[in-house]
Design a protein around this motif. Structure first.
Motif, PDB file in Angstrom:
ATOM      1  N   ARG A 276     -19.466 -45.304  87.503  1.00  0.00           N
ATOM      2  CA  ARG A 276     -20.661 -46.020  87.912  1.00  0.00           C
ATOM      3  C   ARG A 276     -20.331 -47.273  88.710  1.00  0.00           C
ATOM      4  O   ARG A 276     -20.978 -48.327  88.561  1.00  0.00           O
ATOM      5  N   CYS A 277     -19.331 -47.157  89.546  1.00  0.00           N
ATOM      6  CA  CYS A 277     -18.999 -48.263  90.446  1.00  0.00           C
ATOM      7  C   CYS A 277     -20.001 -48.360  91.596  1.00  0.00           C
ATOM      8  O   CYS A 277     -20.110 -49.408  92.247  1.00  0.00           O
ATOM      9  N   LEU A 278     -20.703 -47.281  91.890  1.00  0.00           N
ATOM     10  CA  LEU A 278     -21.718 -47.279  92.936  1.00  0.00           C
ATOM     11  C   LEU A 278     -22.768 -46.243  92.598  1.00  0.00           C
ATOM     12  O   LEU A 278     -22.537 -45.359  91.766  1.00  0.00           O
ATOM     13  N   TYR A 279     -23.922 -46.379  93.258  1.00  0.00           N
ATOM     14  CA  TYR A 279     -25.026 -45.458  93.059  1.00  0.00           C
ATOM     15  C   TYR A 279     -25.477 -44.953  94.424  1.00  0.00           C
ATOM     16  O   TYR A 279     -25.386 -45.670  95.437  1.00  0.00           O
ATOM     17  N   LEU A 280     -25.971 -43.734  94.438  1.00  0.00           N
ATOM     18  CA  LEU A 280     -26.358 -43.108  95.706  1.00  0.00           C
ATOM     19  C   LEU A 280     -27.867 -42.902  95.814  1.00  0.00           C
ATOM     20  O   LEU A 280     -28.322 -42.095  96.617  1.00  0.00           O
ATOM     21  N   SER A 281     -28.635 -43.644  95.037  1.00  0.00           N
ATOM     22  CA  SER A 281     -30.084 -43.448  95.043  1.00  0.00           C
ATOM     23  C   SER A 281     -30.727 -43.925  96.337  1.00  0.00           C
ATOM     24  O   SER A 281     -31.831 -43.482  96.679  1.00  0.00           O
ATOM     25  N   HIS A 282     -30.110 -44.865  97.060  1.00  0.00           N
ATOM     26  CA  HIS A 282     -30.660 -45.376  98.308  1.00  0.00           C
ATOM     27  C   HIS A 282     -29.877 -44.865  99.532  1.00  0.00           C
ATOM     28  O   HIS A 282     -29.967 -45.444 100.610  1.00  0.00           O
ATOM     29  N   LEU A 283     -29.152 -43.786  99.341  1.00  0.00           N
ATOM     30  CA  LEU A 283     -28.328 -43.269 100.430  1.00  0.00           C
ATOM     31  C   LEU A 283     -29.201 -42.709 101.551  1.00  0.00           C
ATOM     32  O   LEU A 283     -30.179 -42.013 101.304  1.00  0.00           O
ATOM     33  N   LYS A 284     -28.825 -43.025 102.803  1.00  0.00           N
ATOM     34  CA  LYS A 284     -29.553 -42.506 103.962  1.00  0.00           C
ATOM     35  C   LYS A 284     -28.796 -41.371 104.653  1.00  0.00           C
ATOM     36  O   LYS A 284     -29.412 -40.455 105.207  1.00  0.00           O
ATOM     37  N   PHE A 285     -27.474 -41.444 104.658  1.00  0.00           N
ATOM     38  CA  PHE A 285     -26.668 -40.422 105.333  1.00  0.00           C
ATOM     39  C   PHE A 285     -25.513 -40.006 104.430  1.00  0.00           C
ATOM     40  O   PHE A 285     -24.832 -40.854 103.850  1.00  0.00           O
ATOM     41  N   PHE A 286     -25.314 -38.717 104.336  1.00  0.00           N
ATOM     42  CA  PHE A 286     -24.142 -38.178 103.647  1.00  0.00           C
ATOM     43  C   PHE A 286     -23.436 -37.248 104.637  1.00  0.00           C
ATOM     44  O   PHE A 286     -23.972 -36.196 104.998  1.00  0.00           O
ATOM     45  N   VAL A 287     -22.242 -37.662 105.070  1.00  0.00           N
ATOM     46  CA  VAL A 287     -21.499 -36.933 106.099  1.00  0.00           C
ATOM     47  C   VAL A 287     -20.300 -36.249 105.456  1.00  0.00           C
ATOM     48  O   VAL A 287     -19.523 -36.894 104.742  1.00  0.00           O
ATOM     49  N   VAL A 288     -20.158 -34.957 105.696  1.00  0.00           N
ATOM     50  CA  VAL A 288     -18.981 -34.203 105.253  1.00  0.00           C
ATOM     51  C   VAL A 288     -18.186 -33.837 106.499  1.00  0.00           C
ATOM     52  O   VAL A 288     -18.579 -32.957 107.274  1.00  0.00           O
ATOM     53  N   ASP A 289     -17.083 -34.546 106.719  1.00  0.00           N
ATOM     54  CA  ASP A 289     -16.244 -34.308 107.906  1.00  0.00           C
ATOM     55  C   ASP A 289     -15.106 -33.353 107.552  1.00  0.00           C
ATOM     56  O   ASP A 289     -14.661 -33.297 106.406  1.00  0.00           O
ATOM     57  N   GLU A 290     -14.633 -32.615 108.559  1.00  0.00           N
ATOM     58  CA  GLU A 290     -13.617 -31.568 108.368  1.00  0.00           C
ATOM     59  C   GLU A 290     -14.074 -30.593 107.282  1.00  0.00           C
ATOM     60  O   GLU A 290     -13.427 -30.409 106.244  1.00  0.00           O
ATOM     61  N   ALA A 291     -15.194 -29.951 107.545  1.00  0.00           N
ATOM     62  CA  ALA A 291     -15.868 -29.137 106.524  1.00  0.00           C
ATOM     63  C   ALA A 291     -15.016 -27.973 106.040  1.00  0.00           C
ATOM     64  O   ALA A 291     -15.120 -27.577 104.874  1.00  0.00           O
ATOM     65  N   ASP A 292     -14.178 -27.402 106.896  1.00  0.00           N
ATOM     66  CA  ASP A 292     -13.389 -26.244 106.459  1.00  0.00           C
ATOM     67  C   ASP A 292     -12.451 -26.621 105.321  1.00  0.00           C
ATOM     68  O   ASP A 292     -12.207 -25.828 104.408  1.00  0.00           O
ATOM     69  N   THR A 293     -11.926 -27.850 105.342  1.00  0.00           N
ATOM     70  CA  THR A 293     -11.065 -28.319 104.258  1.00  0.00           C
ATOM     71  C   THR A 293     -11.890 -28.768 103.055  1.00  0.00           C
ATOM     72  O   THR A 293     -11.546 -28.474 101.903  1.00  0.00           O
ATOM     73  N   MET A 294     -13.003 -29.440 103.303  1.00  0.00           N
ATOM     74  CA  MET A 294     -13.813 -29.975 102.209  1.00  0.00           C
ATOM     75  C   MET A 294     -14.466 -28.868 101.380  1.00  0.00           C
ATOM     76  O   MET A 294     -14.720 -29.052 100.196  1.00  0.00           O
TER      77      MET A 294
END
Length: 539
Positions: A276-294
């Motif tokens: 709980r070092c951070l919360y994502l309730s106010h997140l506007k963008f979630f980027v997944v880069d290099e999707a083939d690896t992720m």
């Protein structure tokens, strides 16, 4: 009967003559006994004509693959060359240069897939080349791009930026080096600045508005450096969090000055969320880069857990207002079949807008690619020769040498030291403190040779590299595309080359499929180009 059962009709006459003293003078009668007791077989005229027709057809020269102009495939054996202007028929089987390479007698054989275009396909033609002024981004970002010596957008940037600004969830599938990082960072920074200027930017523990998820610490630092340049006119803060530093280091990043943009690796971000070092309730963008690896099995479980902490929008309207949800941006150069399986658990795939390059999963037409059949013991000498040739013909340049295992990277490094070749090493088993700054030193030109595993093939900016050497042949087509994509990038040199050493039978099989795809100008086999709804599981 001869045509149907013997097959090789060109040998019918000689075989019958030698074995049975056949006379092909062809009167109508079938059999006749002459004075010396020799039996002469007479062939009917209609059968004789059929045999002659088949002999004439097979006696003609085969269809030539060579036309006037540049060669697409250039072989040690000129008869196996193929012109860039020749197009294989749908059912025509190509004669491969690598045919027979599993035999030891093929040692020393080689062929080249020549670059048939001078300009990368993702570069917009000069006739209708637009500028970033045609895109709906603010003046401060235009000035930042000008300071980075970037004046014209690539095709993927022209397509992605307006769609992201409209609030769509994006799946961006484009070839390596086509400028995908800027295609998502520019609209993200623009939107964050617009929210800040309108007073809708929240401060405090939940102020993290954008997360960029990448597979390695090196790529995280690279993306963060570009983000800091774009964010500097607006006072937006970018931070990175990566693995290998311990929980105390991760907690320290979030104690003060919560970042607007966080660039993270999956393991470190999963730890931060669990504690709980951070919360994502106010997140506007979630980027997944290099999707083939992720979305690979090594990261997919962590990625799925992280996505469950987010609220992904299902339409552009949900990205606005106080109770907004996050836009999902998935970016990559290759896409495995498991992408849809993971995404479907957290969102509706129908809300994804797919931006796909025409050259996705194809061999790059602007990069010269050479394949050399060698003994394993001779690879080090061939590498030394390639480095000398680069120095003599092009005056030097940056070189990436790829190995499949960390142990090979270390061993090859010791051999290069004995040869007096200055180099750097980068592999996943190195401690984080040792890895830090290695790739940055290579980018700055401190050392021109970097020996690495596939950790150096994903997303890293290698625009100064002139030569890529596959010291170990890659284990998959995906790895080959990413390795070869380290050259021929936007803003890089044009006279670039990829050299692959082929040793083992399984290497030959992969190379034969690559050569076939090059001759047919088709996608590499087994490469998925779109995501789809996963099939329902059987009960």
């Amino acid at each position: 009967w001869f045509i149907q059962h013997l097959g090789r009709t060109t040998d019918v006459e000689s075989m019958l003559t030698a074995a049975y003293n056949v006379n092909f003078s062809a009167p109508v009668r079938f059999c006749q006994t002459v004075g010396d007791d020799t039996t002469v077989i007479r062939v009917p005229r209609n059968l004789q004509k059929r045999v002659d027709t088949v002999k004439q057809t097979l006696g003609k020269n085969k269809i030539s693959n060579i036309k006037a102009g540049k060669l697409l495939i250039q072989s040690r054996n000129p008869s196996r060359n193929q012109s860039a202007g020749y197009v294989l028929g749908k059912f025509e089987q190509p004669t491969l240069c690598s045919k027979g390479w599993k035999h030891n007698k093929s040692i020393g054989d080689h062929f080249t897939i020549n670059n048939v275009t001078a300009v990368a396909p993702f570069i917009v033609k000069a006739v209708d080349q637009p500028s970033f002024k045609n895109l709906p981004i603010c003046k401060e970002l235009l000035e930042a791009l000008h300071n980075m010596d970037i004046t014209h957008p690539t095709t993927v940037q022209l397509e992605c930026i307006p769609k992201i600004l409209k609030g769509h969830n994006i799946l961006c599938a484009a070839e390596t080096g086509s400028g995908k990082t800027l295609s998502y960072l520019l609209p993200v920074v623009h939107r964050l600045q617009a929210d800040k200027s309108c007073g809708t930017h929240a401060e405090g523990a939940n102020s993290i508005r954008t997360i960029v998820l990448v597979p390695s610490r090196e790529l995280a630092e690279q993306v963060a450096a570009v983000s800091r340049t774009l964010c500097s006119p607006f006072g937006l803060l970018t931070k990175t969090v990566g693995g290998g530093r311990g929980v105390g280091h991760i907690k320290g990043i979030f104690r003060r000055n919560q970042p607007d943009i966080l660039v993270a690796t999956p393991g470190a971000l999963a730890k931060a969320l669990r504690r709980r070092c951070l919360y994502l309730s106010h997140l506007k963008f979630f980027v997944v880069d290099e999707a083939d690896t992720m979305f690979d099995h090594s990261f997919s479980h962590m990625l799925e857990d992280i996505l469950h902490y987010t609220h992904i929008s299902s339409n552009p309207r949900e990205t606005r207002g106080l109770d907004h949800k996050a836009q999902l941006l998935v970016v990559g150069a290759t896409f495995p079949g498991g992408v849809g399986d993971v995404l479907s658990r957290v969102m509706d795939l129908g809300s994804m807008v797919v931006v796909k390059s025409k050259m996705l999963h194809l061999l790059m037409p602007h990069v010269k690619q050479m394949f050399l059949k060698v003994k394993g013991a001779d690879k080090i000498l061939e590498l030394q020769q390639a480095l000398k040739q680069l120095q003599q013909e092009k005056g030097g340049g940056a070189v990436l040498v790829f190995c499949n295992k960390s142990a090979t990277v270390n061993w090859l490094g010791y051999m290069l030291e004995e040869m007096g070749v200055q180099h750097l090493r980068l592999q996943g088993e190195m401690p984080a403190a040792v890895r830090a700054g290695v790739f940055l030193s290579f980018q700055k030109g401190v050392v021109d040779v970097l020996v690495c595993t596939d950790i150096g093939s994903r997303g890293l900016d290698t625009s100064k590299v002139r030569l890529v050497v596959n010291y170990d042949c890659p284990e998959s087509y995906t790895d080959y595309i990413h390795r070869a994509g380290r050259v021929g990038r936007a803003g890089g040199p044009t006279d670039v080359e990829v050299l692959s050493f082929v040793c083992h039978p399984w290497d030959v099989e992969l190379v034969q499929k690559i050569e076939t795809a090059a001759r047919r100008r088709s996608c590499l086999p087994g490469m998925k180009s779109v995501i789809s709804q996963p099939k329902p599981k059987e009960m």
